[in-house]
Design an enzyme around this catalytic site. Structure first.
Site, PDB file in Angstrom:
ATOM      1  N   GLU A   1     -16.105 -21.684 -79.815  1.00 30.10           N
ATOM      2  CA  GLU A   1     -17.210 -20.686 -79.850  1.00 30.10           C
ATOM      3  C   GLU A   1     -18.018 -21.171 -78.456  1.00 30.10           C
ATOM      4  O   GLU A   1     -18.279 -22.311 -78.525  1.00 30.10           O
ATOM      5  CB  GLU A   1     -17.248 -20.799 -81.365  1.00 30.10           C
ATOM      6  CG  GLU A   1     -18.651 -21.422 -81.308  1.00 30.10           C
ATOM      7  CD  GLU A   1     -19.091 -23.057 -80.775  1.00 30.10           C
ATOM      8  OE1 GLU A   1     -17.933 -23.618 -81.676  1.00 30.10           O
ATOM      9  OE2 GLU A   1     -20.038 -23.508 -81.532  1.00 30.10           O
TER      10      GLU A   1
ATOM     11  N   LYS B   1     -24.720 -30.085 -71.094  1.00 29.83           N
ATOM     12  CA  LYS B   1     -23.416 -29.251 -72.489  1.00 29.83           C
ATOM     13  C   LYS B   1     -21.945 -30.217 -71.713  1.00 29.83           C
ATOM     14  O   LYS B   1     -21.579 -30.639 -72.770  1.00 29.83           O
ATOM     15  CB  LYS B   1     -23.115 -28.425 -72.238  1.00 29.83           C
ATOM     16  CG  LYS B   1     -24.077 -27.976 -73.205  1.00 29.83           C
ATOM     17  CD  LYS B   1     -24.038 -26.324 -73.015  1.00 29.83           C
ATOM     18  CE  LYS B   1     -24.688 -25.815 -74.343  1.00 29.83           C
ATOM     19  NZ  LYS B   1     -26.304 -25.531 -73.672  1.00 29.83           N
TER      20      LYS B   1
ATOM     21  N   SER C   1     -32.825 -30.368 -69.713  1.00 32.03           N
ATOM     22  CA  SER C   1     -31.476 -30.093 -69.832  1.00 32.03           C
ATOM     23  C   SER C   1     -30.360 -29.527 -69.079  1.00 32.03           C
ATOM     24  O   SER C   1     -29.430 -29.321 -68.793  1.00 32.03           O
ATOM     25  CB  SER C   1     -31.246 -29.473 -71.286  1.00 32.03           C
ATOM     26  OG  SER C   1     -32.191 -27.831 -70.941  1.00 32.03           O
TER      27      SER C   1
HETATM   28  C1  LIG Z   1     -27.592 -25.071 -74.762  1.00 34.11           C
HETATM   29  C2  LIG Z   1     -28.316 -25.014 -73.567  1.00 34.11           C
HETATM   30  C3  LIG Z   1     -29.575 -25.677 -74.236  1.00 34.11           C
HETATM   31  C4  LIG Z   1     -29.830 -25.975 -76.047  1.00 34.11           C
HETATM   32  O1  LIG Z   1     -28.570 -26.692 -76.620  1.00 34.11           O
HETATM   33  P1  LIG Z   1     -29.186 -27.797 -77.154  1.00 34.11           P
HETATM   34  O2  LIG Z   1     -27.475 -28.286 -77.821  1.00 34.11           O
HETATM   35  O3  LIG Z   1     -30.104 -27.391 -78.145  1.00 34.11           O
HETATM   36  O4  LIG Z   1     -29.545 -28.562 -76.283  1.00 34.11           O
HETATM   37  C5  LIG Z   1     -31.055 -26.346 -73.777  1.00 34.11           C
HETATM   38  N1  LIG Z   1     -29.988 -26.257 -72.538  1.00 34.11           N
HETATM   39  C6  LIG Z   1     -29.822 -25.719 -71.893  1.00 34.11           C
HETATM   40  C7  LIG Z   1     -29.646 -25.818 -70.525  1.00 34.11           C
HETATM   41  C8  LIG Z   1     -28.834 -25.823 -72.577  1.00 34.11           C
HETATM   42  O5  LIG Z   1     -27.284 -24.671 -71.816  1.00 34.11           O
END
Ligand SMILES: *Cc1c(COP(=O)(O)O)cnc(C)c1O
Length: 394
Positions: free
Chosen positions: A111, A89, A377
């Site tokens: 938000e 993020k 992610s």
């Molecule tokens: C917020 C988040 C997501 C989901 O958000 P996307 O916009 O779909 O990437 C996925 N993995 C993690 C670790 C997150 O913090």
């Protein structure tokens, strides 16, 4: 076929900017300036420098030996969990704060649901010395205390949304109201590839650094700058958009998004938007959306807060519609098992969101000479209590 956005803000029949008239000036200012800003040398210099020295990029592309052995293929993990603040993020919030600065904004609003985007926003506001107000549903504030404390520690003000179900959509409404009332000095940082044009495109461009690095790293490691498969979890779709971006026009690469199947797609408790969604408008753009017969948004469910979203970014709706990418639901149970497996085989505790992508290895049946990249992610520290409770009960 064009997979990126067109001049009017559409991906095929999805996207656009469906906003109240009072937001036109704000969105138009952003729309008419974002590309000029992002493509300027001065912006790129500062963005790249911060990604390197502050976020810690490039993140490694790690060959996961024991996962590869287990699934008899070649699995690489793109380590977005190693970014500052523990997920992808921050790539987006760094990009947007630099745009906000160049537009002369002194005040940032956002938000947040689970608080991850709120923390990433509060972080970059502290870095730049800008005022930060994060709207969050009252119920989410109670559920996500550690992230609320993090935001406060970073100097952000967390304002509770008291209307409706007191969760993410109500926080979004409050943020939009704030933006309407403060059109001149405020930038609204949206956290995924959702919202009115130009947000989905802007966020995808900031996250595209993920696939840009994967290309270079694969070329170095396997002598070919693309894999056979890219797997990524999809909430709104920003980490997936970033991991797919530079492969969109390469038909040799199969792109696979994994959605939250929750307790099962027929259970009434899921967030499997491509399976259950219909075309509709949410948060300013036309996309696929989970809704009732008469168009009411269905309350989504997932064990992972980051995938608990009733829609999907318009880029993914288009990739689904044109069959350029596949999307599959993964249940809570499958994701939790994959999270445990990755922890035990690789010594990496993934976020539960990410575990949805890892879980698909069970069904992919990739060949022994094929290459699979999974976008890792985020890290699972935030999810330890949920993991422990889940496995403790079994
Ligand atoms: C917020 C988040 C997501 C989901 O958000 P996307 O916009 O779909 O990437 C996925 N993995 C993690 C670790 C997150 O913090």
């Amino acid at each position: 076929m064009q997979y990126t956005v067109n001049e009017r803000g559409y991906y095929g029949k999805f996207g656009g900017a469906y906003i109240p008239e009072m937001l036109y000036p704000n969105v138009e200012e952003l729309e008419s300036n974002y590309l000029k800003i992002i493509n300027s040398q001065d912006f790129q210099h500062e963005f790249q420098q911060l990604l390197r020295d502050y976020v810690g990029r490039p993140t490694p592309l790690y060959f996961a030996t024991r996962l590869s052995e287990k699934y008899k293929t070649n699995v690489y993990l793109k380590r977005e969990d190693l970014n500052h603040t523990g997920a992808h993020k921050i790539n987006n919030t760094i990009g947007q704060i630099l745009v906000a600065k160049r537009l002369g904004k002194q005040r940032i609003i956002a938000e947040t649901g689970a608080g991850q985007h709120g923390v990433a926003t509060a972080t970059v506001c502290a870095l730049m010395g800008l005022q930060c107000i994060v709207y969050m549903g009252k119920i989410d504030i109670e559920r996500q205390k550690p992230n609320v404390e993090r935001m406060k520690m970073l100097g952000a003000e967390v304002r509770p949304a008291l209307s409706g179900s007191q969760t993410l959509k109500d926080a979004t409404n409050e943020a939009i109201r704030d933006w309407i009332n403060n059109p001149n000095n405020t930038h609204y940082i949206i956290g995924s590839v959702v919202g009115p044009h130009p947000y989905p495109d802007m966020v995808a461009r900031f996250q595209a650094v993920i696939s840009e690095e994967i290309k270079q790293q694969l070329l170095f490691k396997i002598g070919r700058d693309y894999p056979d498969y890219v797997l990524a979890c999809v909430g709104g779709g920003s980490n997936a958009a970033g991991a797919f971006y530079h492969f969109l026009d390469n038909p040799n690469v199969k792109l696979i998004g994994l959605e939250a199947g929750g307790k099962g797609i027929n259970s009434g408790h899921s967030a499997a938007t491509t399976v259950l969604g219909k075309i509709g408008i949410l948060h300013g753009s036309k996309s696929l959306l989970m809704q009732t017969e008469d168009g009411q948004v269905v309350e989504p469910y997932s064990i992972s807060a980051g995938l608990d979203y009733p829609g999907i970014g318009p880029i993914h709706a288009h990739l689904f519609d044109t069959q350029r990418a596949e999307f599959h639901p993964i249940t809570d149970e499958e994701a939790m098992q994959a999270g445990l497996l990755c922890s035990r085989l690789e010594g990496i505790i993934p976020a539960i969101e990410t575990a949805h992508a890892i879980a698909y290895l069970e069904k992919l049946h990739a060949k022994s000479n094929e290459t699979v990249v999974i976008n890792l992610s985020g890290r699972g520290d935030k999810d330890l209590q949920t993991y422990i409770k889940w496995f403790g009960e079994k």
